[in-house]
Design an enzyme around this catalytic site. Structure first.
Site, mmCIF file in Angstrom:
data_model
loop_
_atom_site.group_PDB
_atom_site.id
_atom_site.type_symbol
_atom_site.label_atom_id
_atom_site.label_comp_id
_atom_site.label_asym_id
_atom_site.label_seq_id
_atom_site.Cartn_x
_atom_site.Cartn_y
_atom_site.Cartn_z
ATOM 1 C CD GLU A 276 -0.937 0.205 3.806
ATOM 2 O OE1 GLU A 276 -1.899 0.991 3.756
ATOM 3 O OE2 GLU A 276 -0.604 -0.413 4.832
ATOM 4 N N GLY B 62 15.926 1.579 10.906
ATOM 5 C CA GLY B 62 16.993 0.575 10.964
ATOM 6 C C GLY B 62 17.310 0.014 9.598
ATOM 7 C CB THR B 63 15.911 0.686 6.216
ATOM 8 O OG1 THR B 63 14.593 0.442 6.693
ATOM 9 C CG2 THR B 63 16.059 0.108 4.826
ATOM 10 C CB THR B 64 21.127 -1.690 6.014
ATOM 11 O OG1 THR B 64 20.410 -2.758 5.399
ATOM 12 C CG2 THR B 64 21.248 -1.964 7.492
ATOM 13 C CG ASN C 217 23.788 -4.218 14.667
ATOM 14 O OD1 ASN C 217 23.165 -4.364 15.710
ATOM 15 N ND2 ASN C 217 24.406 -5.200 14.063
ATOM 16 C CG HIS D 107 23.458 -10.634 7.854
ATOM 17 N ND1 HIS D 107 24.727 -10.101 7.780
ATOM 18 C CD2 HIS D 107 22.832 -9.975 8.864
ATOM 19 C CE1 HIS D 107 24.858 -9.157 8.700
ATOM 20 N NE2 HIS D 107 23.726 -9.057 9.378
ATOM 21 C CG HIS D 108 18.452 -13.453 7.184
ATOM 22 N ND1 HIS D 108 17.706 -12.906 6.177
ATOM 23 C CD2 HIS D 108 18.705 -12.443 8.056
ATOM 24 C CE1 HIS D 108 17.496 -11.625 6.433
ATOM 25 N NE2 HIS D 108 18.087 -11.315 7.571
ATOM 26 C CE LYS E 55 22.419 -7.275 5.817
ATOM 27 N NZ LYS E 55 21.499 -6.174 6.101
ATOM 28 N N GLY F 201 25.537 -3.169 6.598
ATOM 29 C CA GLY F 201 25.890 -1.828 7.089
ATOM 30 C C GLY F 201 26.869 -1.914 8.243
ATOM 31 C CB THR F 202 27.061 -4.163 11.179
ATOM 32 O OG1 THR F 202 25.735 -3.787 11.542
ATOM 33 C CG2 THR F 202 27.914 -4.303 12.424
#
Ligand SMILES: NC(=O)c1ccc[n+]([C@@H]2O[C@H](COP(=O)([O-])OP(=O)(O)OC[C@H]3O[C@@H](n4cnc5c(N)ncnc54)[C@H](OP(=O)(O)O)[C@@H]3O)[C@@H](O)[C@H]2O)c1
Length: 232
Positions: free
Chosen positions: A34, A78-80, A105, A138-139, A142, A148-149
């Site tokens: 949406e 928190g979006t990278t 992070n 990461h999974h 991602k 980013g970290t």
């Protein structure tokens, strides 16, 4: 507090569940279908929200931030993988006298880990018998790599020891919520500093703590401003 959640994925749901357990109210939850270009983030939909928490995708976050800041809602994201746009967003925050907190992070441990990594890099400076490298896992879902970290880890270690390269290797597989390590490998020994997130709960708790902290803190902040204070 009344919290608007933007992004109905793994992190949006984790933050919403934790917020409700802590007695906050989910003012609205806005998913991708949406909200192309941020179009669902209207003044009417956001009226009465004390803060927004945004966890979406690199290609969606900037439009969302623009709409949220224009609407005057303090926003935690928190979006990278969008920080190349930060100067433009920071100017908007300034113009609108808004409040934004961003972090690649939100776990507390990772920020202590980053500081420890910077200190370790300083101590290894000049010891040429070691190769350094960064590994992040990461999974499989991602979307961005390196994380980013991992980029932040590389920036900090390189600033502490500019003569040494810190190449990053990314692994995308399975379900791991996030592992980062920096290692120094020499002919007869290895030193490794490791941070492992065990679940999304730690990220959600940090994002919620940021949402509780942000209203009243005008300007652009990082999670380190919240954890360690301005001079920290
Ligand atoms: N800072 C941290 O501590 C931390 C921790 C974990 C993850 N992250 C980052 O946070 C982001 C989200 O992670 P995740 O694990 O929650 O990913 P996810 O499970 O893939 O969720 C992303 C969600 O964003 C939605 N979305 C896409 N465009 C949108 C829009 N314009 N408006 C509203 N929602 C939109 C997607 O909906 P559709 O599927 O309908 O498009 C999806 O549900 C990623 O950038 C990730 O790297 C940060």
């Amino acid at each position: 507090m009344r919290i608007a959640i933007v992004g109905n994925g793994k992190m949006g749901q984790a933050v919403a569940a934790l917020a409700e357990r802590r007695g906050h109210v989910i003012h609205t939850m806005i998913g991708g279908a949406e909200n192309h270009g941020g179009r669902a983030l209207t003044a009417e939909r956001l009226a009465g929200a004390d803060v927004a928490v945004e966890f979406t995708r690199p290609e969606a976050v900037v439009a969302n931030l623009e709409r949220l800041i224009e609407a005057g809602v303090p926003t935690v994201t928190g979006t990278t993988a969008w920080l190349q746009e930060l100067p433009r967003i920071a100017a908007l925050v300034e113009r609108r006298r808004g409040a934004l907190l961003h972090a690649a992070n939100f776990s507390v441990g990772v920020h202590l880990f980053l500081r420890a990594a910077q200190d370790l890099a300083r101590r290894f400076a000049g010891h040429s018998g070691f190769d350094a490298f960064i590994l992040e896992e990461h999974h499989a879902t991602k979307p961005d790599a390196p994380s980013g970290t991992a980029r932040e880890l590389q920036a900090r270690t390189q600033s502490a020891d500019p003569a040494r390269p810190f190449p990053i290797t990314s692994v995308r597989a399975g379900a791991t919520p996030g592992t980062h390590l920096v290692a120094y490998d020499g002919p007869s020994e290895r030193v490794t500093l490791l941070h492992e997130a065990r679940s999304r709960e730690g990220f959600a708790a940090g994002a919620l703590a940021a949402a509780e902290w942000l209203p009243g803190h005008r300007g652009v902040h990082t999670v380190e401003d919240m954890l360690f204070g301005a001079g920290g």
